[in-house]
Design a protein around this motif. Structure first.
Motif, PDB file in Angstrom:
ATOM      1  N   GLU A  28       0.787  -1.251   0.006  1.00 33.59           N
ATOM      2  CA  GLU A  28      -0.068   0.063  -0.006  1.00 33.59           C
ATOM      3  C   GLU A  28       0.946   1.289   0.128  1.00 33.59           C
ATOM      4  O   GLU A  28       0.602   2.237  -0.742  1.00 33.59           O
ATOM      5  CB  GLU A  28      -0.991  -0.276   1.230  1.00 33.59           C
ATOM      6  N   HIS A  29       2.050   1.388   0.863  1.00 33.24           N
ATOM      7  CA  HIS A  29       2.730   2.263   0.767  1.00 33.24           C
ATOM      8  C   HIS A  29       3.305   2.707  -0.681  1.00 33.24           C
ATOM      9  O   HIS A  29       3.637   3.902  -0.958  1.00 33.24           O
ATOM     10  CB  HIS A  29       3.830   2.165   1.965  1.00 33.24           C
ATOM     11  N   LYS A  30       3.983   1.587  -1.277  1.00 37.28           N
ATOM     12  CA  LYS A  30       4.508   1.838  -2.730  1.00 37.28           C
ATOM     13  C   LYS A  30       3.749   2.590  -3.519  1.00 37.28           C
ATOM     14  O   LYS A  30       4.114   3.166  -4.613  1.00 37.28           O
ATOM     15  CB  LYS A  30       4.694   0.410  -3.118  1.00 37.28           C
ATOM     16  N   LEU A  31       2.397   2.430  -3.492  1.00 33.49           N
ATOM     17  CA  LEU A  31       1.459   3.217  -4.409  1.00 33.49           C
ATOM     18  C   LEU A  31       1.534   4.604  -4.258  1.00 33.49           C
ATOM     19  O   LEU A  31       1.210   5.288  -5.124  1.00 33.49           O
ATOM     20  CB  LEU A  31       0.039   2.665  -4.193  1.00 33.49           C
ATOM     21  N   THR A  32       2.030   5.177  -2.943  1.00 36.29           N
ATOM     22  CA  THR A  32       1.951   6.679  -2.701  1.00 36.29           C
ATOM     23  C   THR A  32       3.250   7.104  -2.442  1.00 36.29           C
ATOM     24  O   THR A  32       3.668   8.416  -2.293  1.00 36.29           O
ATOM     25  CB  THR A  32       0.859   6.860  -1.405  1.00 36.29           C
ATOM     26  N   CYS A  33       4.296   6.342  -2.451  1.00 37.01           N
ATOM     27  CA  CYS A  33       5.560   6.723  -2.214  1.00 37.01           C
ATOM     28  C   CYS A  33       6.289   7.933  -3.278  1.00 37.01           C
ATOM     29  O   CYS A  33       6.222   7.390  -4.225  1.00 37.01           O
ATOM     30  CB  CYS A  33       6.742   5.320  -2.051  1.00 37.01           C
ATOM     31  N   GLU A  34       6.856   8.904  -2.708  1.00 33.05           N
ATOM     32  CA  GLU A  34       7.291   9.637  -3.601  1.00 33.05           C
ATOM     33  C   GLU A  34       8.568   9.418  -4.017  1.00 33.05           C
ATOM     34  O   GLU A  34       9.214  10.080  -5.084  1.00 33.05           O
ATOM     35  CB  GLU A  34       7.280  11.170  -2.910  1.00 33.05           C
ATOM     36  N   TYR A  35       9.447   8.436  -3.607  1.00 36.22           N
ATOM     37  CA  TYR A  35      10.425   7.866  -4.088  1.00 36.22           C
ATOM     38  C   TYR A  35      10.500   6.764  -5.072  1.00 36.22           C
ATOM     39  O   TYR A  35      11.735   6.268  -5.418  1.00 36.22           O
ATOM     40  CB  TYR A  35      11.425   7.555  -3.051  1.00 36.22           C
ATOM     41  N   THR A  36       9.425   6.338  -5.379  1.00 36.00           N
ATOM     42  CA  THR A  36       9.123   5.398  -6.511  1.00 36.00           C
ATOM     43  C   THR A  36       9.633   5.791  -7.896  1.00 36.00           C
ATOM     44  O   THR A  36       9.721   6.745  -8.370  1.00 36.00           O
ATOM     45  CB  THR A  36       7.774   4.882  -6.547  1.00 36.00           C
ATOM     46  N   PRO A  37      10.801   4.932  -8.504  1.00 33.95           N
ATOM     47  CA  PRO A  37      11.217   5.247  -9.902  1.00 33.95           C
ATOM     48  C   PRO A  37      10.164   5.350 -10.838  1.00 33.95           C
ATOM     49  O   PRO A  37       9.575   4.420 -10.723  1.00 33.95           O
ATOM     50  CB  PRO A  37      12.258   4.198 -10.029  1.00 33.95           C
ATOM     51  N   VAL A  38      10.128   6.298 -11.971  1.00 29.87           N
ATOM     52  CA  VAL A  38       9.107   6.278 -12.881  1.00 29.87           C
ATOM     53  C   VAL A  38       9.735   6.581 -13.941  1.00 29.87           C
ATOM     54  O   VAL A  38      10.714   7.383 -14.169  1.00 29.87           O
ATOM     55  CB  VAL A  38       8.002   7.179 -12.374  1.00 29.87           C
ATOM     56  N   ASN A  39       9.238   6.324 -15.186  1.00 32.95           N
ATOM     57  CA  ASN A  39       9.788   6.567 -16.301  1.00 32.95           C
ATOM     58  C   ASN A  39       9.008   8.118 -16.836  1.00 32.95           C
ATOM     59  O   ASN A  39       8.075   8.327 -16.514  1.00 32.95           O
ATOM     60  CB  ASN A  39       9.456   5.824 -17.633  1.00 32.95           C
ATOM     61  N   CYS A  40       9.898   8.702 -17.523  1.00 29.98           N
ATOM     62  CA  CYS A  40       9.515  10.196 -17.770  1.00 29.98           C
ATOM     63  C   CYS A  40       8.321   9.885 -18.935  1.00 29.98           C
ATOM     64  O   CYS A  40       8.175   8.975 -19.762  1.00 29.98           O
ATOM     65  CB  CYS A  40      10.397  10.925 -18.990  1.00 29.98           C
ATOM     66  N   SER A  41       7.108  10.660 -18.634  1.00 31.99           N
ATOM     67  CA  SER A  41       5.923  10.677 -19.636  1.00 31.99           C
ATOM     68  C   SER A  41       6.077  10.954 -20.860  1.00 31.99           C
ATOM     69  O   SER A  41       5.341  10.969 -21.944  1.00 31.99           O
ATOM     70  CB  SER A  41       4.934  11.571 -18.811  1.00 31.99           C
ATOM     71  N   ASN A  42       7.320  11.376 -21.321  1.00 36.87           N
ATOM     72  CA  ASN A  42       7.866  11.895 -22.537  1.00 36.87           C
ATOM     73  C   ASN A  42       8.296  10.714 -23.297  1.00 36.87           C
ATOM     74  O   ASN A  42       8.847  10.814 -24.350  1.00 36.87           O
ATOM     75  CB  ASN A  42       8.332  13.329 -22.803  1.00 36.87           C
ATOM     76  N   ALA A  43       8.207   9.439 -22.835  1.00 35.11           N
ATOM     77  CA  ALA A  43       9.204   7.969 -23.392  1.00 35.11           C
ATOM     78  C   ALA A  43       8.578   8.002 -24.784  1.00 35.11           C
ATOM     79  O   ALA A  43       9.432   7.554 -25.545  1.00 35.11           O
ATOM     80  CB  ALA A  43       8.913   7.002 -22.255  1.00 35.11           C
TER      81      ALA A  43
END
Length: 561
Positions: free
Chosen positions: A122-137
């Motif tokens: 549940e925490h992983k869904l809201t964690c601000e430090y989760t790695p994400v890809n750029c939306s301009n991928a």
């Protein structure tokens, strides 16, 4: 997960709690929560009779070794020979392990949160430090950052979408220069022939170019090799003064064309030969396709016959079930029993009479005539006896079905040939089995049990799944709906009788599983991980290749008609 498993998961989440997923980094892991065999954190903890804990999978591996089976605790309190039936699930340990404090999985990216293991997902869904890809991928950006820095990155991303200053079209930022230099129709450019006109948008300059006074002209013999260019007057003068040169170029060009024509004719001949070979191959393929079609038509006819046979079998099963539902009550059974006795007595009397007739007939002077009459009577009697045998068989079947029916809300299901039926489930031949119907009362709810010996949903391949099914009955219109009676599922202990396994649930009134049936039976509801196959296949629950399943339905509070 199947619909049955989904319907039952909420009802059994407390009693069948599993270890949370993943391999987290623990803030501090107490040694009591480590498996004695694998030395890692306990997963789906079980406890031995001597009080030691192991992972459920590790406990099963203990019995892969040669006997005697030793407890990994290896101290004075351990039992000398560990038995499968002496290992039990440890719900308390499972709950405590789920509450162990762990680091956030994004710790290496900067998150300092410390949370309970069961809250990690549940925490992983809201964690601000989760790695994400750029939306301009989609535009080609390969940058990967954390959630909290994504907005800042997007503001300066080289692959962000921007609007062209000239044509106002949507373009990628790092392609702006290429767009303006080669594609933008509103970008101002100079005349390519340097006629002195001021810069104009590309689309307007494309209209000017064909009429530009500085546009150069080419000699009419360009196609044969003349490369002279100049003004219109210079080109005319060149063509008039270079006749011999142009004739020489034309001759050379004609010779080259003839040579090329010969090469083309040779290639055409090769292609015609190849075409003949290909045509022969195509004919062979068409012949093979025709044979395959004939074979397919035969297969289709065979499949159609099998489907018709399946429909006939299904109709016979439906008729048989209706006959079972119409089984007579006790008073009818007693009456039929009296009729059976009477029929048997009648059959005995007829047989005795036939014997006497035969004896008397053979002793008379007109023996031939009497024998003929006796033969006719004998045939008639044999037909009557055949009809009686058929009726007796039907009555016996109805008696057997009636004897197994229960009208007090309790089903005890004796399931024989366990090994063979489980193998059929593994092979996909018979995934599940249904019990005989049982009732809450003579005019009450109709129900049955459904079992998956090789498991269903998240228990497939590792557990036995047990479900409860509400069936369509004759008196449903007179009963209250949805079905709200407490249900208890049990596996009976055949050894000491002290270790029967049970789970109970209260029906969810919003579930389709417990509403008034519109078909022969509702969707089953129960437990997809009722018991592990390793524990089931011990002498506690399995003896003589037979198991006993019991279902109890609380009949209190039912307003029967």
């Amino acid at each position: 997960m199947s619909e049955m498993a989904m319907a039952s998961l909420n009802s059994f989440s407390l009693s069948m709690q599993q270890t949370p997923p993943g391999s987290p980094s623990f803030v501090s892991l107490d040694p009591q929560y480590r498996c004695l065999k694998c030395r890692d954190v306990l997963r789906d903890a079980v406890q031995t009779l001597c009080g030691h804990r192991m992972c459920e999978v590790c406990a099963a591996k203990v019995f892969d070794e040669l006997p005697p089976f030793r407890c990994p605790g290896n101290d004075d309190t351990c039992v000398p020979n560990l038995k499968k039936e002496e290992i039990f699930r440890d719900p308390s340990a499972r709950r405590e392990i789920a509450k162990i404090i762990v680091f956030c999985p994004n710790k290496e990216h900067g998150c300092t949160q410390e949370i309970q293991w069961k809250q990690q997902e549940e925490h992983k869904l809201t964690c601000e430090y989760t790695p994400v890809n750029c939306s301009n991928a989609i535009n080609g950006c390969e940058t990967r950052t954390i959630k909290k820095n994504l907005k800042e990155h997007l503001q300066g991303c080289e692959y962000r979408n921007v609007s062209c200053s000239f044509c106002h079209g949507d373009i990628i930022y790092n392609q702006t220069q290429d767009h303006e230099s080669n594609h933008c129709m509103r970008y101002p450019i100079a005349c390519p022939y340097n006629c002195g006109i001021e810069d104009q948008p590309r689309e307007e300059m494309m209209k000017h170019t064909p009429d530009c006074p500085n546009r150069p002209f080419h000699c009419k013999f360009t196609n044969v090799g003349c490369d002279f260019t100049g003004s219109k007057e210079e080109v005319t003068k060149h063509e008039q003064g270079s006749v011999d040169h142009h004739l020489q170029l034309t001759t050379v060009y004609s010779a080259a064309v003839d040579l090329q024509s010969m090469e083309i004719r040779r290639e055409l001949q090769d292609m015609l030969e190849s075409q003949g070979n290909l045509k022969q191959t195509v004919d062979q393929c068409l012949s093979a396709v025709t044979s395959l079609r004939e074979g397919m038509e035969a297969r289709k006819k065979s499949i159609k016959e099998v489907k018709l046979q399946s429909v006939a079998v299904a109709e016979r099963l439906i008729n048989l079930e209706r006959r079972v539902e119409d089984t007579a009550r006790k008073d009818s059974v007693d009456k039929q029993d009296r009729e059976i006795r009477a029929l048997r007595d009648g059959q005995t009397n007829i047989s005795n009479r036939l014997t006497r007739i035969e004896q008397n007939g053979l002793g008379n002077a007109g023996g031939t005539s009497v024998a003929g009459n006796v033969g006719c009577k004998l045939e008639t009697c044999e037909r009557q006896i055949g009809l009686m045998d058929i009726r007796l068989a039907e009555l016996d079947l109805r008696l057997q079905i009636h004897e197994t029916a229960s009208f007090n809300g309790v089903l005890i299901w004796k399931l024989r040939d366990y090994a063979r039926r489980k193998q059929e489930a593994r092979n996909g031949r018979t995934l599940s089995l249904y019990s005989q119907p049982f009732y809450t009362s003579q005019f009450g709810y109709k129900m049955c049990a459904r079992v998956y010996l090789n498991g269903d949903g998240m228990g497939k391949g590792t557990h036995m799944s047990l479900f409860f099914v509400v069936m369509r009955g004759d008196f449903d219109s007179l009963l209250p709906w949805p079905f709200q009676q407490k249900v208890t599922l049990m596996l009976l202990d055949q050894d000491t009788g002290n270790h029967k396994l049970s789970d109970s649930f209260k029906p969810d009134p919003n579930s389709n599983s417990f509403r008034k049936p519109q078909t022969e039976m509702n969707i089953a509801s129960g437990c997809p991980v009722f018991i592990s196959q390793a524990m089931l296949e011990t002498k506690t629950y399995l003896q003589d290749d037979t198991i006993f399943i019991k279902i109890e339905v609380d009949t209190n509070g039912i307003n029967t008609p």
